[in-house]
Design a protein around this motif. Structure first.
Motif, PDB file in Angstrom:
ATOM      1  N   ARG A 160       0.852  -1.175   0.000  1.00 44.38           N
ATOM      2  CA  ARG A 160       0.000   0.000   0.000  1.00 44.38           C
ATOM      3  C   ARG A 160       0.895   1.234   0.000  1.00 44.38           C
ATOM      4  O   ARG A 160       1.971   1.238   0.628  1.00 44.38           O
ATOM      5  N   PRO A 161       0.510   2.277  -0.713  1.00 41.29           N
ATOM      6  CA  PRO A 161       1.320   3.506  -0.688  1.00 41.29           C
ATOM      7  C   PRO A 161       1.225   4.167   0.680  1.00 41.29           C
ATOM      8  O   PRO A 161       0.132   4.295   1.250  1.00 41.29           O
ATOM      9  N   LEU A 162       2.367   4.546   1.229  1.00 45.35           N
ATOM     10  CA  LEU A 162       2.403   5.156   2.551  1.00 45.35           C
ATOM     11  C   LEU A 162       2.275   6.669   2.432  1.00 45.35           C
ATOM     12  O   LEU A 162       3.183   7.345   1.944  1.00 45.35           O
ATOM     13  N   GLY A 163       1.143   7.204   2.880  1.00 44.45           N
ATOM     14  CA  GLY A 163       0.956   8.640   2.940  1.00 44.45           C
ATOM     15  C   GLY A 163       1.535   9.202   4.223  1.00 44.45           C
ATOM     16  O   GLY A 163       2.119   8.484   5.050  1.00 44.45           O
ATOM     17  N   GLU A 164       1.376  10.508   4.419  1.00 48.81           N
ATOM     18  CA  GLU A 164       1.943  11.156   5.605  1.00 48.81           C
ATOM     19  C   GLU A 164       1.353  10.573   6.882  1.00 48.81           C
ATOM     20  O   GLU A 164       2.061  10.408   7.887  1.00 48.81           O
ATOM     21  N   ASN A 165       0.072  10.244   6.894  1.00 50.24           N
ATOM     22  CA  ASN A 165      -0.551   9.657   8.077  1.00 50.24           C
ATOM     23  C   ASN A 165      -0.010   8.270   8.394  1.00 50.24           C
ATOM     24  O   ASN A 165      -0.099   7.806   9.533  1.00 50.24           O
ATOM     25  N   ASP A 166       0.533   7.590   7.388  1.00 53.47           N
ATOM     26  CA  ASP A 166       1.114   6.269   7.598  1.00 53.47           C
ATOM     27  C   ASP A 166       2.576   6.357   8.043  1.00 53.47           C
ATOM     28  O   ASP A 166       3.045   5.528   8.815  1.00 53.47           O
ATOM     29  N   ARG A 167       3.270   7.344   7.531  1.00 58.47           N
ATOM     30  CA  ARG A 167       4.713   7.436   7.760  1.00 58.47           C
ATOM     31  C   ARG A 167       5.066   8.023   9.128  1.00 58.47           C
ATOM     32  O   ARG A 167       6.077   7.653   9.725  1.00 58.47           O
ATOM     33  N   VAL A 168       4.263   8.961   9.603  1.00 59.48           N
ATOM     34  CA  VAL A 168       4.613   9.703  10.811  1.00 59.48           C
ATOM     35  C   VAL A 168       3.670   9.327  11.953  1.00 59.48           C
ATOM     36  O   VAL A 168       2.452   9.316  11.785  1.00 59.48           O
ATOM     37  N   ARG A 169       4.273   9.030  13.094  1.00 59.27           N
ATOM     38  CA  ARG A 169       3.499   8.747  14.304  1.00 59.27           C
ATOM     39  C   ARG A 169       3.883   9.766  15.379  1.00 59.27           C
ATOM     40  O   ARG A 169       5.030   9.818  15.814  1.00 59.27           O
ATOM     41  N   GLU A 170       2.904  10.583  15.775  1.00 58.96           N
ATOM     42  CA  GLU A 170       3.083  11.497  16.905  1.00 58.96           C
ATOM     43  C   GLU A 170       2.672  10.743  18.168  1.00 58.96           C
ATOM     44  O   GLU A 170       1.494  10.414  18.349  1.00 58.96           O
TER      45      GLU A 170
END
Length: 260
Positions: A131-141
């Motif tokens: 699956r393509p990783l968008g910003e919500n997938d790549r970054v965890r706050e």
């Protein structure tokens, strides 16, 4: 705002130390709180600024692409507060219990799109659909609220006028109130999970200053969680997130102001 608070605490302690220095250099000045350290038990509180970060050991297959690290951590600066209970053992040793509450927020970035090369499956992972990783997938706050309960053995030198240096070390029991460890959702639903109950070791050094009504102690403390904090993603989740890390451990540096 958090960085401002940390700078304010540092500046306050420096100003207090400079202000107090005059009394320490005056040989004829009377010692203050002479009997304070003779008490078997004493109490106080502390305020602190903290710097929280992660120590990450990457999985060599899913966490690295050639020599590139695919998971990185960004530290945060925040604050905390707690209570002090001291038990005097002898003239040079004290046992301290200093439960506190620490706040922080860290960031993990997962540049793991290259793990698509393992989509056909490996000996340790089933096949998965990339699956393509968008910003919500790549970054965890990762927001953190820690109940930190350190038990420290303090070794101090002899009192020099109205000051006394010390070093301390001990162990901590740490509860992460925002661990999400019981959640059935995982990183596929943007939920990062970690362990709730953790154990750490701490080392500290500082100088105790004696005033007419109280004792002030500026100190630096390092705290390092010993157990692995990772709660693995569900078996059906692609190896973009927790599978890319073998070990995740909190490390923290505190600037502490103690009042007793």
């Amino acid at each position: 705002m958090n960085k401002f608070l940390l700078k304010a605490l540092v500046l306050a302690s420096v100003n207090i130390a400079i202000f107090a220095d005059a009394q320490f250099r005056t040989r004829n000045r009377m010692d203050k709180l002479e009997d304070f350290d003779e008490q078997k038990f004493s109490w106080g509180f502390y305020l602190n600024g903290n710097r929280l970060d992660y120590r990450i050991v990457l999985n060599p297959r899913y966490g690295m692409n050639n020599n590139q690290n695919l998971v990185t951590s960004k530290e945060s600066y925040s604050f905390g507060a707690g209570l002090i209970a001291k038990w005097r053992l002898n003239d040079y040793l004290d046992l301290r219990l200093e439960p506190g509450l620490q706040f922080g927020q860290r960031q993990l970035t997962f540049n793991t799109q290259s793990n698509d090369q393992y989509a056909a499956g490996t000996l340790t992972n089933d096949p998965f659909t990339p699956r393509p990783l968008g910003e919500n997938d790549r970054v965890r706050e990762i927001k953190t609220t820690l109940v930190d309960v350190p038990v420290l053995l303090e070794l101090h030198g002899q009192r020099w006028y109205n000051s006394r240096p010390y070093i301390a070390a001990g162990v901590n029991y740490i509860v992460n109130l925002q661990s999400n460890s019981d959640s059935t959702d995982d990183n596929m639903q943007q939920i990062f999970r970690s362990t709730t109950h953790n154990f750490a070791w701490s080392a500290e050094m500082g100088v105790q200053f004696y005033f007419n009504k109280f004792k002030l102690t500026p100190a630096i403390r390092g705290t390092f969680i010993m157990n692995n904090e990772i709660v693995a993603d569900n078996a059906t989740t692609p190896p973009y997130w927790t599978a890319a890390m073998s070990t995740l451990q909190t490390r923290a540096v505190f600037f502490v102001l103690k009042f007793e």
